[in-house]
Design a protein around this motif. Structure first.
Motif, PDB file in Angstrom:
ATOM      1  N   ALA A  69     -24.584  15.451 -11.157  1.00  0.00           N
ATOM      2  CA  ALA A  69     -25.507  14.540 -10.489  1.00  0.00           C
ATOM      3  C   ALA A  69     -26.688  15.256  -9.859  1.00  0.00           C
ATOM      4  CB  ALA A  69     -24.751  13.744  -9.418  1.00  0.00           C
ATOM      5  N   GLY A  70     -26.755  16.596  -9.997  1.00  0.00           N
ATOM      6  CA  GLY A  70     -27.811  17.353  -9.337  1.00  0.00           C
ATOM      7  C   GLY A  70     -27.629  17.409  -7.840  1.00  0.00           C
ATOM      8  N   ASP A  71     -26.397  17.215  -7.394  1.00  0.00           N
ATOM      9  CA  ASP A  71     -26.072  17.166  -5.969  1.00  0.00           C
ATOM     10  C   ASP A  71     -25.321  18.441  -5.565  1.00  0.00           C
ATOM     11  OD1 ASP A  71     -25.896  16.103  -3.425  1.00  0.00           O
ATOM     12  OD2 ASP A  71     -25.148  14.154  -4.115  1.00  0.00           O
ATOM     13  N   THR A  72     -24.917  18.524  -4.310  1.00  0.00           N
ATOM     14  CA  THR A  72     -24.183  19.691  -3.810  1.00  0.00           C
ATOM     15  C   THR A  72     -22.983  19.245  -2.993  1.00  0.00           C
ATOM     16  OG1 THR A  72     -25.635  19.806  -1.859  1.00  0.00           O
ATOM     17  CG2 THR A  72     -26.213  21.193  -3.761  1.00  0.00           C
ATOM     18  N   ALA A  73     -22.096  20.197  -2.690  1.00  0.00           N
ATOM     19  CA  ALA A  73     -20.852  19.873  -1.987  1.00  0.00           C
ATOM     20  C   ALA A  73     -20.625  20.817  -0.813  1.00  0.00           C
ATOM     21  CB  ALA A  73     -19.671  19.952  -2.954  1.00  0.00           C
ATOM     22  N   GLY A  74     -20.086  20.252   0.251  1.00  0.00           N
ATOM     23  CA  GLY A  74     -19.642  21.041   1.391  1.00  0.00           C
ATOM     24  C   GLY A  74     -18.129  21.056   1.437  1.00  0.00           C
ATOM     25  N   GLY A  75     -17.568  21.457   2.567  1.00  0.00           N
ATOM     26  CA  GLY A  75     -16.118  21.483   2.637  1.00  0.00           C
ATOM     27  C   GLY A  75     -15.610  22.115   3.905  1.00  0.00           C
ATOM     28  N   ALA A  76     -14.305  22.414   3.911  1.00  0.00           N
ATOM     29  CA  ALA A  76     -13.652  22.976   5.083  1.00  0.00           C
ATOM     30  C   ALA A  76     -12.701  24.087   4.666  1.00  0.00           C
ATOM     31  CB  ALA A  76     -12.882  21.891   5.843  1.00  0.00           C
ATOM     32  N   PHE A  77     -12.646  25.127   5.476  1.00  0.00           N
ATOM     33  CA  PHE A  77     -11.745  26.254   5.238  1.00  0.00           C
ATOM     34  C   PHE A  77     -11.112  26.659   6.559  1.00  0.00           C
ATOM     35  CE2 PHE A  77     -15.782  28.145   6.414  1.00  0.00           C
ATOM     36  CZ  PHE A  77     -15.413  29.160   7.285  1.00  0.00           C
ATOM     37  N   GLU A  78     -10.074  27.447   6.474  1.00  0.00           N
ATOM     38  CA  GLU A  78      -9.409  27.937   7.674  1.00  0.00           C
ATOM     39  C   GLU A  78      -9.121  29.425   7.542  1.00  0.00           C
ATOM     40  OE1 GLU A  78      -5.689  26.519  10.446  1.00  0.00           O
ATOM     41  OE2 GLU A  78      -5.237  27.094   8.383  1.00  0.00           O
ATOM     42  N   VAL A  79      -9.318  30.152   8.634  1.00  0.00           N
ATOM     43  CA  VAL A  79      -8.936  31.563   8.741  1.00  0.00           C
ATOM     44  C   VAL A  79      -7.686  31.632   9.605  1.00  0.00           C
ATOM     45  CG1 VAL A  79      -9.629  33.864   9.524  1.00  0.00           C
ATOM     46  CG2 VAL A  79     -11.335  32.309   8.543  1.00  0.00           C
ATOM     47  N   ILE A  80      -6.672  32.354   9.125  1.00  0.00           N
ATOM     48  CA  ILE A  80      -5.423  32.510   9.864  1.00  0.00           C
ATOM     49  C   ILE A  80      -5.202  33.998  10.130  1.00  0.00           C
ATOM     50  CG2 ILE A  80      -2.975  31.912   9.986  1.00  0.00           C
ATOM     51  CD1 ILE A  80      -3.393  30.000   7.660  1.00  0.00           C
ATOM     52  N   VAL A  81      -4.862  34.316  11.371  1.00  0.00           N
ATOM     53  CA  VAL A  81      -4.656  35.715  11.769  1.00  0.00           C
ATOM     54  C   VAL A  81      -3.254  35.851  12.360  1.00  0.00           C
ATOM     55  CG1 VAL A  81      -5.556  37.664  13.089  1.00  0.00           C
ATOM     56  CG2 VAL A  81      -7.114  35.841  12.319  1.00  0.00           C
ATOM     57  N   ARG A  82      -2.510  36.812  11.846  1.00  0.00           N
ATOM     58  CA  ARG A  82      -1.147  37.071  12.331  1.00  0.00           C
ATOM     59  C   ARG A  82      -1.058  38.489  12.900  1.00  0.00           C
ATOM     60  NH1 ARG A  82       4.061  35.003   9.232  1.00  0.00           N
ATOM     61  NH2 ARG A  82       3.335  33.187  10.407  1.00  0.00           N
ATOM     62  N   GLY A  83      -0.292  38.628  13.988  1.00  0.00           N
ATOM     63  CA  GLY A  83      -0.029  39.944  14.552  1.00  0.00           C
ATOM     64  C   GLY A  83      -0.880  40.316  15.750  1.00  0.00           C
ATOM     65  N   LEU A  84      -1.669  39.379  16.256  1.00  0.00           N
ATOM     66  CA  LEU A  84      -2.496  39.681  17.423  1.00  0.00           C
ATOM     67  C   LEU A  84      -1.637  39.833  18.672  1.00  0.00           C
ATOM     68  CD1 LEU A  84      -5.446  37.183  16.930  1.00  0.00           C
ATOM     69  CD2 LEU A  84      -5.579  39.675  16.768  1.00  0.00           C
ATOM     70  N   PRO A  85      -1.973  40.773  19.530  1.00  0.00           N
ATOM     71  CA  PRO A  85      -1.255  40.878  20.801  1.00  0.00           C
ATOM     72  C   PRO A  85      -1.606  39.722  21.722  1.00  0.00           C
ATOM     73  CG  PRO A  85      -3.088  42.417  20.764  1.00  0.00           C
ATOM     74  CD  PRO A  85      -3.005  41.818  19.383  1.00  0.00           C
ATOM     75  N   VAL A  86      -0.729  39.429  22.647  1.00  0.00           N
ATOM     76  CA  VAL A  86      -1.022  38.424  23.668  1.00  0.00           C
ATOM     77  C   VAL A  86      -2.058  38.995  24.635  1.00  0.00           C
ATOM     78  CG1 VAL A  86      -0.050  37.054  25.553  1.00  0.00           C
ATOM     79  CG2 VAL A  86       1.300  37.477  23.493  1.00  0.00           C
ATOM     80  N   GLY A  87      -3.012  38.168  25.046  1.00  0.00           N
ATOM     81  CA  GLY A  87      -3.924  38.586  26.097  1.00  0.00           C
ATOM     82  C   GLY A  87      -5.316  38.977  25.667  1.00  0.00           C
ATOM     83  N   LEU A  88      -5.679  38.754  24.411  1.00  0.00           N
ATOM     84  CA  LEU A  88      -7.071  38.987  24.023  1.00  0.00           C
ATOM     85  C   LEU A  88      -7.915  37.824  24.531  1.00  0.00           C
ATOM     86  CD1 LEU A  88      -6.864  40.301  20.339  1.00  0.00           C
ATOM     87  CD2 LEU A  88      -6.570  41.542  22.491  1.00  0.00           C
ATOM     88  N   GLY A  89      -9.099  38.136  25.046  1.00  0.00           N
ATOM     89  CA  GLY A  89      -9.935  37.115  25.660  1.00  0.00           C
ATOM     90  C   GLY A  89      -9.583  36.948  27.127  1.00  0.00           C
ATOM     91  N   SER A  90     -10.217  36.006  27.782  1.00  0.00           N
ATOM     92  CA  SER A  90      -9.953  35.771  29.205  1.00  0.00           C
ATOM     93  C   SER A  90     -10.429  34.380  29.600  1.00  0.00           C
ATOM     94  CB  SER A  90     -10.671  36.811  30.066  1.00  0.00           C
ATOM     95  OG  SER A  90     -10.458  36.549  31.441  1.00  0.00           O
TER      96      SER A  90
END
Length: 403
Positions: A214-235
């Motif tokens: 159709a000469g059109d374009t598409a968007g969408g959704a993705f997810e990043v998953i992170v395993r193994g982070l220590p507790v307490g990053l950020g504040s």
């Protein structure tokens, strides 16, 4: 502080990224940087540019014998299409005598949804190319290269980062939480869109094909998953130290991203508290992290109060359809101030798979910064000692409670 700057235009000589704050002594796999750049160029719905470029990062500084020195790391990614753009993108006052490629006319018809119009007004330019060359998503290759280094630091501490695509134009999975970390990690290179659900992927591909026809374009959704982070990053003590806010800013900086979700994201507004918040249960045998508790659900995506809580970190990005349409939308020719179809630039139909790889990169950079903030040190050895001391403290504290 881990920070980076990028430079370069889409059709210029190349892209440059400077990564500052990486500790000394991190052993780098340079081939792994190339692999991340290759992943960014893949995915169903990409355009002809991906057949031209074969990105590779050249290390200019900050690394010796594949080991970081503690000084700024500079990387160069050459644009292989530069030969076709020397007449148009030369830096000199006049094109050199040996400049190759055609001399392209001024771009005067802004594309709705791109930086074109706002950019020429802000920087007082007459040629929209002065805007679109830098605003192009080509810049994200530099971020992927920097992110590939950041994720190698995190991997040294057993932090793993994966991603998956779960929707295209609203077609696909209802929620990313349907996919586990293990399922996302097992997505093979044969997957056209990096979707963990084959049936959903087939529907997404059909939608991209429909848009292309159709000469059109598409968007969408993705997810990043992170395993193994220590507790307490950020504040939680100041607004700009909350890790969810920092991650959201990083994700929103990716071209065409118009929304970010943590855990169940926007769906949190449609459920009662009893269905939203993740209960805390005893888990005396838990060792990663060694905090003696776990959650049966992870609706908050591993963050509470802007701080990591030991569960998998889950961050979603929502990308708009590509702004360049082969059947262009209405616009205005700024040279004549008359209605005219928007400019057509070489483009993709859908770049959701690439966006997921870029998402991994910016999440890696943000988490590496937060990790160094908590376990700071100028060398990898110093950081390892601080990390080990923190882990031993948790083991001692929660072991004592269980006894």
């Amino acid at each position: 502080m881990l920070r980076f700057l990028t430079a370069g235009e889409s059709h210029g000589k190349g892209l440059v990224v400077i990564l500052e704050g990486m500790p000394a002594g991190v052993r780098l796999n340079l081939d792994a940087i190339t692999e991340q750049l290759r992943r960014r160029q893949g995915g169903y719905g990409r355009g002809r540019r991906m057949a031209i470029e074969s990105d590779q990062a050249e290390v200019l500084s900050g690394v010796r014998s594949a080991e970081t020195l503690g000084s700024p790391i500079a990387l160069l990614i050459r644009n292989r299409d530069w030969e076709n753009w020397k007449q148009t993108m030369h830096a000199e006052g006049e094109a050199p005598a040996d400049a190759t490629g055609p001399s392209r006319p001024l771009v005067t018809r802004p594309r709705p949804g791109h930086a074109d119009l706002a950019g020429v007004i802000k920087y007082d330019r007459t040629d929209i190319r002065d805007v679109l060359e830098r605003a192009s998503a080509r810049e994200t290759a530099a971020r992927v290269a920097a992110g590939a280094i950041a994720r190698q630091l995190l991997a040294h501490f057993d932090v793993e980062i994966v991603s998956h695509v779960y929707a295209v134009n609203g077609i696909g999975l209802e929620t990313p939480l349907q996919i586990t970390f293990e399922e996302a990690r097992q997505i093979g290179p044969e997957s056209a869109l990096r979707c963990a659900d084959a049936a959903a992927e087939a529907r997404m591909i059909a939608e991209i094909d429909r848009c292309r026809e159709a000469g059109d374009t598409a968007g969408g959704a993705f997810e990043v998953i992170v395993r193994g982070l220590p507790v307490g990053l950020g504040s939680y003590v100041q607004w700009d130290r909350k890790l969810d806010g920092r991650l959201a800013q990083a994700m929103m900086s990716i071209p065409a991203i118009k929304g970010v979700g943590i855990g169940i994201g926007p769906k949190a507004a449609g459920v009662p508290g009893s269905k939203m918040h993740d209960e805390i249960l005893p888990a005396p045998a838990r060792t990663k992290p060694p905090i003696g508790v776990s959650r049966p659900t992870n609706n908050t995506g591993g963050l509470e109060g802007g701080v990591t809580n030991g569960e998998d970190l889950r961050v979603s990005g929502f990308i708009t359809p590509i702004a360049t349409l082969m059947k262009p939308l209405r616009s205005v020719d700024l040279a004549e101030m008359t209605e005219s179809p928007a400019t057509i630039e070489r483009s993709d139909v859908c770049a959701i798979s690439a966006a997921a790889v870029v998402g991994e990169a910016v999440v890696s950079l943000t988490l590496a910064d937060a990790f160094l903030e908590k376990f700071s040190g100028d060398s990898l050895g110093e950081i390892e000692r601080n990390y080990r001391a923190g882990t031993e403290h948790l083991q001692s504290r929660f072991h004592a409670k269980r006894s």
